[in-house]
Design an enzyme around this catalytic site. Structure first.
Site, PDB file in Angstrom:
ATOM      1  N   ASP A  29       0.861  -1.183   0.000  1.00 23.66           N
ATOM      2  CA  ASP A  29       0.000   0.000   0.000  1.00 23.66           C
ATOM      3  C   ASP A  29       0.900   1.237   0.000  1.00 23.66           C
ATOM      4  O   ASP A  29       2.128   1.141  -0.112  1.00 23.66           O
ATOM      5  CB  ASP A  29      -1.024  -0.046   1.143  1.00 23.66           C
ATOM      6  CG  ASP A  29      -0.418   0.173   2.523  1.00 23.66           C
ATOM      7  OD1 ASP A  29       0.828   0.336   2.623  1.00 23.66           O
ATOM      8  OD2 ASP A  29      -1.178   0.184   3.509  1.00 23.66           O
ATOM      9  N   HIS A  30       0.272   2.410   0.151  1.00 20.66           N
ATOM     10  CA  HIS A  30       1.016   3.671   0.059  1.00 20.66           C
ATOM     11  C   HIS A  30       2.100   3.785   1.128  1.00 20.66           C
ATOM     12  O   HIS A  30       3.104   4.449   0.918  1.00 20.66           O
ATOM     13  CB  HIS A  30       0.037   4.849   0.176  1.00 20.66           C
ATOM     14  CG  HIS A  30      -0.825   4.752   1.404  1.00 20.66           C
ATOM     15  ND1 HIS A  30      -1.924   3.912   1.463  1.00 20.66           N
ATOM     16  CD2 HIS A  30      -0.727   5.330   2.618  1.00 20.66           C
ATOM     17  CE1 HIS A  30      -2.484   4.010   2.660  1.00 20.66           C
ATOM     18  NE2 HIS A  30      -1.765   4.856   3.379  1.00 20.66           N
ATOM     19  N   CYS A  33       2.691  -3.512   4.029  1.00 23.53           N
ATOM     20  CA  CYS A  33       1.931  -2.317   4.389  1.00 23.53           C
ATOM     21  C   CYS A  33       2.683  -1.647   5.532  1.00 23.53           C
ATOM     22  O   CYS A  33       3.858  -1.945   5.748  1.00 23.53           O
ATOM     23  CB  CYS A  33       0.478  -2.654   4.739  1.00 23.53           C
ATOM     24  SG  CYS A  33       0.258  -3.752   6.153  1.00 23.53           S
ATOM     25  N   GLY A  34       2.038  -0.732   6.242  1.00 25.16           N
ATOM     26  CA  GLY A  34       2.752  -0.025   7.302  1.00 25.16           C
ATOM     27  C   GLY A  34       3.240  -0.956   8.390  1.00 25.16           C
ATOM     28  O   GLY A  34       4.408  -0.937   8.789  1.00 25.16           O
ATOM     29  N   THR A  35       2.321  -1.778   8.884  1.00 24.47           N
ATOM     30  CA  THR A  35       2.670  -2.709   9.959  1.00 24.47           C
ATOM     31  C   THR A  35       2.895  -4.140   9.469  1.00 24.47           C
ATOM     32  O   THR A  35       3.471  -4.954  10.189  1.00 24.47           O
ATOM     33  CB  THR A  35       1.523  -2.777  10.979  1.00 24.47           C
ATOM     34  OG1 THR A  35       0.335  -3.215  10.273  1.00 24.47           O
ATOM     35  CG2 THR A  35       1.273  -1.426  11.632  1.00 24.47           C
ATOM     36  N   GLY A  36       2.346  -4.453   8.320  1.00 29.94           N
ATOM     37  CA  GLY A  36       2.315  -5.837   7.851  1.00 29.94           C
ATOM     38  C   GLY A  36       1.096  -6.590   8.353  1.00 29.94           C
ATOM     39  O   GLY A  36       0.777  -7.680   7.855  1.00 29.94           O
ATOM     40  N   ILE A  37       0.399  -6.021   9.320  1.00 28.00           N
ATOM     41  CA  ILE A  37      -0.728  -6.728   9.945  1.00 28.00           C
ATOM     42  C   ILE A  37      -1.938  -6.791   9.017  1.00 28.00           C
ATOM     43  O   ILE A  37      -2.544  -7.854   8.823  1.00 28.00           O
ATOM     44  CB  ILE A  37      -1.096  -6.075  11.298  1.00 28.00           C
ATOM     45  CG1 ILE A  37       0.046  -6.238  12.300  1.00 28.00           C
ATOM     46  CG2 ILE A  37      -2.381  -6.685  11.849  1.00 28.00           C
ATOM     47  CD1 ILE A  37      -0.129  -5.446  13.588  1.00 28.00           C
ATOM     48  N   HIS A  82       8.537 -24.804   8.647  1.00 30.01           N
ATOM     49  CA  HIS A  82       7.453 -25.414   9.421  1.00 30.01           C
ATOM     50  C   HIS A  82       6.065 -25.132   8.856  1.00 30.01           C
ATOM     51  O   HIS A  82       5.161 -25.933   9.038  1.00 30.01           O
ATOM     52  CB  HIS A  82       7.491 -24.915  10.873  1.00 30.01           C
ATOM     53  CG  HIS A  82       8.674 -25.431  11.639  1.00 30.01           C
ATOM     54  ND1 HIS A  82       8.788 -25.291  13.007  1.00 30.01           N
ATOM     55  CD2 HIS A  82       9.801 -26.061  11.232  1.00 30.01           C
ATOM     56  CE1 HIS A  82       9.933 -25.836  13.413  1.00 30.01           C
ATOM     57  NE2 HIS A  82      10.570 -26.296  12.347  1.00 30.01           N
ATOM     58  N   ASN A  83       5.881 -23.981   8.238  1.00 29.81           N
ATOM     59  CA  ASN A  83       4.533 -23.562   7.827  1.00 29.81           C
ATOM     60  C   ASN A  83       4.341 -23.527   6.315  1.00 29.81           C
ATOM     61  O   ASN A  83       3.240 -23.238   5.848  1.00 29.81           O
ATOM     62  CB  ASN A  83       4.204 -22.174   8.401  1.00 29.81           C
ATOM     63  CG  ASN A  83       4.471 -22.074   9.886  1.00 29.81           C
ATOM     64  OD1 ASN A  83       5.404 -21.382  10.320  1.00 29.81           O
ATOM     65  ND2 ASN A  83       3.695 -22.783  10.684  1.00 29.81           N
ATOM     66  N   ARG A 119       6.047 -34.076   9.727  1.00 33.10           N
ATOM     67  CA  ARG A 119       5.021 -33.729  10.728  1.00 33.10           C
ATOM     68  C   ARG A 119       4.418 -32.350  10.448  1.00 33.10           C
ATOM     69  O   ARG A 119       3.265 -32.076  10.807  1.00 33.10           O
ATOM     70  CB  ARG A 119       5.599 -33.789  12.138  1.00 33.10           C
ATOM     71  CG  ARG A 119       6.627 -32.702  12.453  1.00 33.10           C
ATOM     72  CD  ARG A 119       7.326 -32.951  13.784  1.00 33.10           C
ATOM     73  NE  ARG A 119       8.188 -31.855  14.183  1.00 33.10           N
ATOM     74  CZ  ARG A 119       9.399 -31.621  13.687  1.00 33.10           C
ATOM     75  NH1 ARG A 119       9.902 -32.415  12.751  1.00 33.10           N
ATOM     76  NH2 ARG A 119      10.131 -30.610  14.130  1.00 33.10           N
ATOM     77  N   HIS A 120       5.185 -31.490   9.797  1.00 31.44           N
ATOM     78  CA  HIS A 120       4.664 -30.148   9.499  1.00 31.44           C
ATOM     79  C   HIS A 120       3.574 -30.210   8.430  1.00 31.44           C
ATOM     80  O   HIS A 120       2.610 -29.436   8.477  1.00 31.44           O
ATOM     81  CB  HIS A 120       5.806 -29.225   9.072  1.00 31.44           C
ATOM     82  CG  HIS A 120       6.877 -29.120  10.104  1.00 31.44           C
ATOM     83  ND1 HIS A 120       6.636 -28.604  11.359  1.00 31.44           N
ATOM     84  CD2 HIS A 120       8.175 -29.505  10.087  1.00 31.44           C
ATOM     85  CE1 HIS A 120       7.753 -28.657  12.080  1.00 31.44           C
ATOM     86  NE2 HIS A 120       8.706 -29.208  11.322  1.00 31.44           N
ATOM     87  N   ARG A 178       0.308 -31.103  10.041  1.00 39.50           N
ATOM     88  CA  ARG A 178      -0.315 -29.959  10.718  1.00 39.50           C
ATOM     89  C   ARG A 178      -0.951 -29.006   9.708  1.00 39.50           C
ATOM     90  O   ARG A 178      -2.043 -28.470   9.956  1.00 39.50           O
ATOM     91  CB  ARG A 178       0.742 -29.242  11.576  1.00 39.50           C
ATOM     92  CG  ARG A 178       1.162 -30.118  12.747  1.00 39.50           C
ATOM     93  CD  ARG A 178       2.478 -29.751  13.363  1.00 39.50           C
ATOM     94  NE  ARG A 178       2.861 -30.753  14.367  1.00 39.50           N
ATOM     95  CZ  ARG A 178       4.058 -30.846  14.906  1.00 39.50           C
ATOM     96  NH1 ARG A 178       5.027 -30.015  14.559  1.00 39.50           N
ATOM     97  NH2 ARG A 178       4.314 -31.782  15.795  1.00 39.50           N
TER      98      ARG A 178
HETATM   99  C1  RB5 Z   1      -2.018   2.650   6.389  1.00 40.86           C
HETATM  100  O1  RB5 Z   1      -2.067   3.851   7.058  1.00 40.86           O
HETATM  101  C2  RB5 Z   1      -1.888   1.498   7.366  1.00 40.86           C
HETATM  102  O2  RB5 Z   1      -3.065   1.350   8.095  1.00 40.86           O
HETATM  103  C3  RB5 Z   1      -1.560   0.221   6.626  1.00 40.86           C
HETATM  104  O3  RB5 Z   1      -0.385   0.417   5.910  1.00 40.86           O
HETATM  105  C4  RB5 Z   1      -1.322  -1.014   7.460  1.00 40.86           C
HETATM  106  O4  RB5 Z   1      -0.370  -0.783   8.445  1.00 40.86           O
HETATM  107  C5  RB5 Z   1      -2.504  -1.702   7.973  1.00 40.86           C
HETATM  108  O5  RB5 Z   1      -2.439  -2.763   8.591  1.00 40.86           O
END
Ligand code: RB5
Length: 143
Positions: free
Chosen positions: A10-11, A66-70, A99-100, A133-134, A137
């Site tokens: 993303d941006h 992305c910013g966090t990867g989350i 493993h994954n 084993r992986h 799973r």
């Molecule tokens: C963008 O501001 C931010 O929310 C996105 O990059 C990301 O971190 C979301 O998980």
């Protein structure tokens, strides 16, 4: 090693994606699924495009940033054929492969420096799944 790498960001992660493209383009076939500008965009749109491409080619892998990867990892793991791993260390990356059998690597551009990010990517790309084993799973992941 994957033949093709599908990349997306993303941006918040445009600079990191562009740097990774420069680092990888001599050795891999790369497909860049965007975003291509610094204009704000929505990470699920990019995650779904990359994951659909990876699901269609089992010899490929994906890198989503992305910013966090989350956000990218949450979106990617909604796909049945995707095992996405958010990695902040080289050990995470190695173990996500061993493993994954992770087929998508997620990075947080606001969390992880560019030198470390490149090392994480190299660890991910150069580590094989151990099976055994992986695999048992992984077989239990489908719901
Ligand atoms: C963008 O501001 C931010 O929310 C996105 O990059 C990301 O971190 C979301 O998980």
């Amino acid at each position: 090693m994957p033949k093709t790498i599908h990349l997306g960001c993303d941006h918040a992660a445009l600079d990191m994606k562009n740097a990774l493209i420069k680092a990888l383009e001599a050795d891999y076939a790369l497909e860049d699924h965007g975003t291509y500008t610094a204009e704000s965009c929505d990470y699920p749109d990019i995650a779904h495009a990359v994951c659909r491409a990876v699901e269609q080619d089992s010899e490929s892998c994906g890198i989503l940033i992305c910013g966090t990867g989350i956000g990218m990892s949450i979106a990617a793991n909604r796909h049945q054929g995707i095992r996405a791993a958010l990695c902040t260390t080289e050990l995470h990356a190695r173990l996500s492969r061993q493993h994954n059998n992770a087929n998508v690597l997620c990075l947080g551009a606001r969390m992880t420096g560019s030198v470390l990010a490149e090392a994480i990517v190299q660890a991910f790309l150069h580590t094989d799944f151990e099976g055994g084993r992986h695999q048992r799973r992984l077989d239990k992941l489908a719901i």
